[in-house]
Design a protein around this motif. Structure first.
Motif, mmCIF file in Angstrom:
data_model
loop_
_atom_site.group_PDB
_atom_site.id
_atom_site.type_symbol
_atom_site.label_atom_id
_atom_site.label_comp_id
_atom_site.label_asym_id
_atom_site.label_seq_id
_atom_site.Cartn_x
_atom_site.Cartn_y
_atom_site.Cartn_z
ATOM 1 N N GLN A 1 0.844 -1.199 0.000
ATOM 2 C CA GLN A 1 0.000 0.000 0.000
ATOM 3 C C GLN A 1 0.889 1.262 0.000
ATOM 4 O O GLN A 1 0.793 2.128 0.855
ATOM 5 C CB GLN A 1 -0.957 -0.009 1.193
ATOM 6 N N CYS A 2 1.723 1.361 -1.014
ATOM 7 C CA CYS A 2 2.777 2.379 -1.040
ATOM 8 C C CYS A 2 2.328 3.737 -1.530
ATOM 9 O O CYS A 2 3.098 4.700 -1.473
ATOM 10 C CB CYS A 2 3.940 1.887 -1.896
ATOM 11 N N HIS A 3 1.114 3.853 -2.062
ATOM 12 C CA HIS A 3 0.601 5.101 -2.631
ATOM 13 C C HIS A 3 1.594 5.628 -3.675
ATOM 14 O O HIS A 3 1.983 4.888 -4.568
ATOM 15 C CB HIS A 3 0.293 6.102 -1.522
ATOM 16 N N MET A 4 2.057 6.872 -3.569
ATOM 17 C CA MET A 4 2.900 7.470 -4.602
ATOM 18 C C MET A 4 4.385 7.182 -4.397
ATOM 19 O O MET A 4 5.227 7.723 -5.115
ATOM 20 C CB MET A 4 2.659 8.972 -4.675
ATOM 21 N N THR B 1 10.654 -2.542 -3.355
ATOM 22 C CA THR B 1 9.505 -2.793 -4.215
ATOM 23 C C THR B 1 8.296 -2.162 -3.545
ATOM 24 O O THR B 1 8.051 -2.397 -2.360
ATOM 25 C CB THR B 1 9.255 -4.298 -4.400
ATOM 26 N N GLY B 2 7.564 -1.356 -4.284
ATOM 27 C CA GLY B 2 6.328 -0.773 -3.768
ATOM 28 C C GLY B 2 5.137 -1.349 -4.498
ATOM 29 O O GLY B 2 5.188 -1.556 -5.721
ATOM 30 N N LEU B 3 4.066 -1.626 -3.768
ATOM 31 C CA LEU B 3 2.855 -2.217 -4.355
ATOM 32 C C LEU B 3 1.640 -1.416 -3.915
ATOM 33 O O LEU B 3 1.494 -1.099 -2.725
ATOM 34 C CB LEU B 3 2.735 -3.677 -3.927
ATOM 35 N N ASP B 4 0.781 -1.092 -4.868
ATOM 36 C CA ASP B 4 -0.435 -0.336 -4.555
ATOM 37 C C ASP B 4 -1.519 -0.697 -5.560
ATOM 38 O O ASP B 4 -1.217 -1.024 -6.716
ATOM 39 C CB ASP B 4 -0.161 1.171 -4.612
ATOM 40 N N VAL C 1 -3.329 -5.821 -2.417
ATOM 41 C CA VAL C 1 -2.494 -6.460 -1.395
ATOM 42 C C VAL C 1 -2.719 -7.968 -1.360
ATOM 43 O O VAL C 1 -1.764 -8.753 -1.258
ATOM 44 C CB VAL C 1 -2.790 -5.856 -0.007
ATOM 45 N N TYR C 2 -3.961 -8.383 -1.445
ATOM 46 C CA TYR C 2 -4.268 -9.800 -1.333
ATOM 47 C C TYR C 2 -3.767 -10.614 -2.524
ATOM 48 O O TYR C 2 -3.722 -11.844 -2.465
ATOM 49 C CB TYR C 2 -5.769 -9.997 -1.148
ATOM 50 N N ASP C 3 -3.393 -9.937 -3.604
ATOM 51 C CA ASP C 3 -2.849 -10.617 -4.772
ATOM 52 C C ASP C 3 -1.325 -10.520 -4.835
ATOM 53 O O ASP C 3 -0.713 -10.948 -5.813
ATOM 54 C CB ASP C 3 -3.432 -10.006 -6.057
ATOM 55 N N TRP D 1 -4.561 -10.723 5.388
ATOM 56 C CA TRP D 1 -3.419 -9.819 5.222
ATOM 57 C C TRP D 1 -2.177 -10.377 5.915
ATOM 58 O O TRP D 1 -1.086 -10.392 5.334
ATOM 59 C CB TRP D 1 -3.775 -8.445 5.782
ATOM 60 N N ALA D 2 -2.338 -10.855 7.152
ATOM 61 C CA ALA D 2 -1.200 -11.398 7.899
ATOM 62 C C ALA D 2 -0.624 -12.616 7.196
ATOM 63 O O ALA D 2 0.604 -12.805 7.158
ATOM 64 C CB ALA D 2 -1.636 -11.745 9.320
ATOM 65 N N GLU D 3 -1.475 -13.453 6.629
ATOM 66 C CA GLU D 3 -0.997 -14.628 5.894
ATOM 67 C C GLU D 3 -0.218 -14.211 4.652
ATOM 68 O O GLU D 3 0.811 -14.821 4.320
ATOM 69 C CB GLU D 3 -2.183 -15.508 5.524
ATOM 70 N N VAL D 4 -0.690 -13.171 3.960
ATOM 71 C CA VAL D 4 0.035 -12.658 2.800
ATOM 72 C C VAL D 4 1.415 -12.156 3.212
ATOM 73 O O VAL D 4 2.426 -12.468 2.581
ATOM 74 C CB VAL D 4 -0.774 -11.539 2.112
#
Length: 278
Positions: free
Chosen positions: A62-65, A80-83, A112-114, A143-146
């Motif tokens: 959930q890195c936003h910008m 690595t950022g993911l959003d 996030v879940y993917d 989320w914790a499992e991811v």
């Protein structure tokens, strides 16, 4: 949990955040020109608690910008950022190019879940989740499992968040207005985002309340060992009129003599064993 309702809510939130991105990118609040000039958006307590990241592989969910993500890159991490917002990821990629950090940073558009599927089995030394992220997630157990699945053996999650007690207080910061244990999704319709700038086109969003014990228990159930949990008596903005600005620290606190509650928390949890499948 109603998965179909969750999917609808998450898509509503994605559209809401797509609309926030151009407003945030132009805002004084995010100050992208200042960041390009060498600024950092990490808070001092985060830097102290995470420690040296030189050479570590760090994933920011959930890195936003991407400003926090790139701030870790400036401290030596391979990031690595993911959003879930494609517009936010595009902005983050441009920011990486503008700051000369492109070789140490990449950004991925995904929910996030993917994350595990999108990152194809990669493992990280640090998974970082920044402030204000968890309220956008309907399922903390998942989320914790991811997170556990994305950590290398011996890797750590570092989470810094607004304390869930904050969400129970009324606007005056003095009275309890909401049940701490109410975890039903809350739908809001606000014309503006939290920064300066014009109104939103997509004004509705949904948030989920996660009590602190629920977060910690989910991490433990996913096979992570909690190393510390710190509750902080400060926050980053004027959440309530009663709070006073601590100029030296750049935070807001309850005044001396006022009954206080924790306003933020941070925790670290390490993967010391393979998570048990649920």
């Amino acid at each position: 949990m109603d998965e179909s309702a969750s999917a609808v809510h998450r898509e509503l939130n994605r559209r809401n955040w797509e609309g926030r991105v151009p407003i945030h990118a132009a805002s004084a609040f995010y100050d992208l020109p200042g960041f390009r000039a060498g600024g950092s958006t990490l808070r001092p307590f985060e830097i102290e608690e995470v420690g040296d990241v030189t050479g570590l592989r760090l994933l920011h969910l959930q890195c936003h910008m991407g400003q926090d993500t790139l701030s870790w890159a400036r401290r030596g991490a391979e990031v690595t950022g993911l959003d879930f917002s494609a517009s936010a990821v595009d902005t983050a990629r441009a920011l990486a190019r503008d700051t000369g950090l492109e070789s140490r940073a990449r950004f991925v558009a995904a929910d996030v879940y993917d994350a595990a599927d999108v990152l194809a089995g990669e493992r990280f030394d640090v998974v970082y989740t920044g402030i204000g992220a968890l309220v956008w997630l309907p399922d903390i157990t998942r989320w914790a499992e991811v997170v556990a699945g994305l950590l290398a053996d011996g890797g750590r999650l570092y989470l810094a968040e607004f304390h869930p007690l904050m969400e129970t207080l009324d606007d005056d910061g003095r009275t309890v207005a909401r049940d701490y244990f109410d975890r039903t999704p809350q739908r809001y319709d606000y014309p503006h985002t939290y920064t300066d700038g014009p109104p939103l086109r997509e004004t509705e969003h949904v948030e989920w309340h996660h009590p602190l014990g629920t977060v910690v228990s989910a991490l433990a159930a996913a096979g992570l060992s909690v190393e510390f949990l710190h509750e902080h008596g400060f926050t980053l903005f004027q959440a309530y009129p009663v709070l006073e600005r601590d100029e030296a620290a750049g935070v807001h606190r309850f005044p001396a003599g006022h009954p206080g509650v924790p306003l933020m928390y941070s925790l670290a949890a390490r993967r010391t064993s393979v998570p048990v499948p649920r």
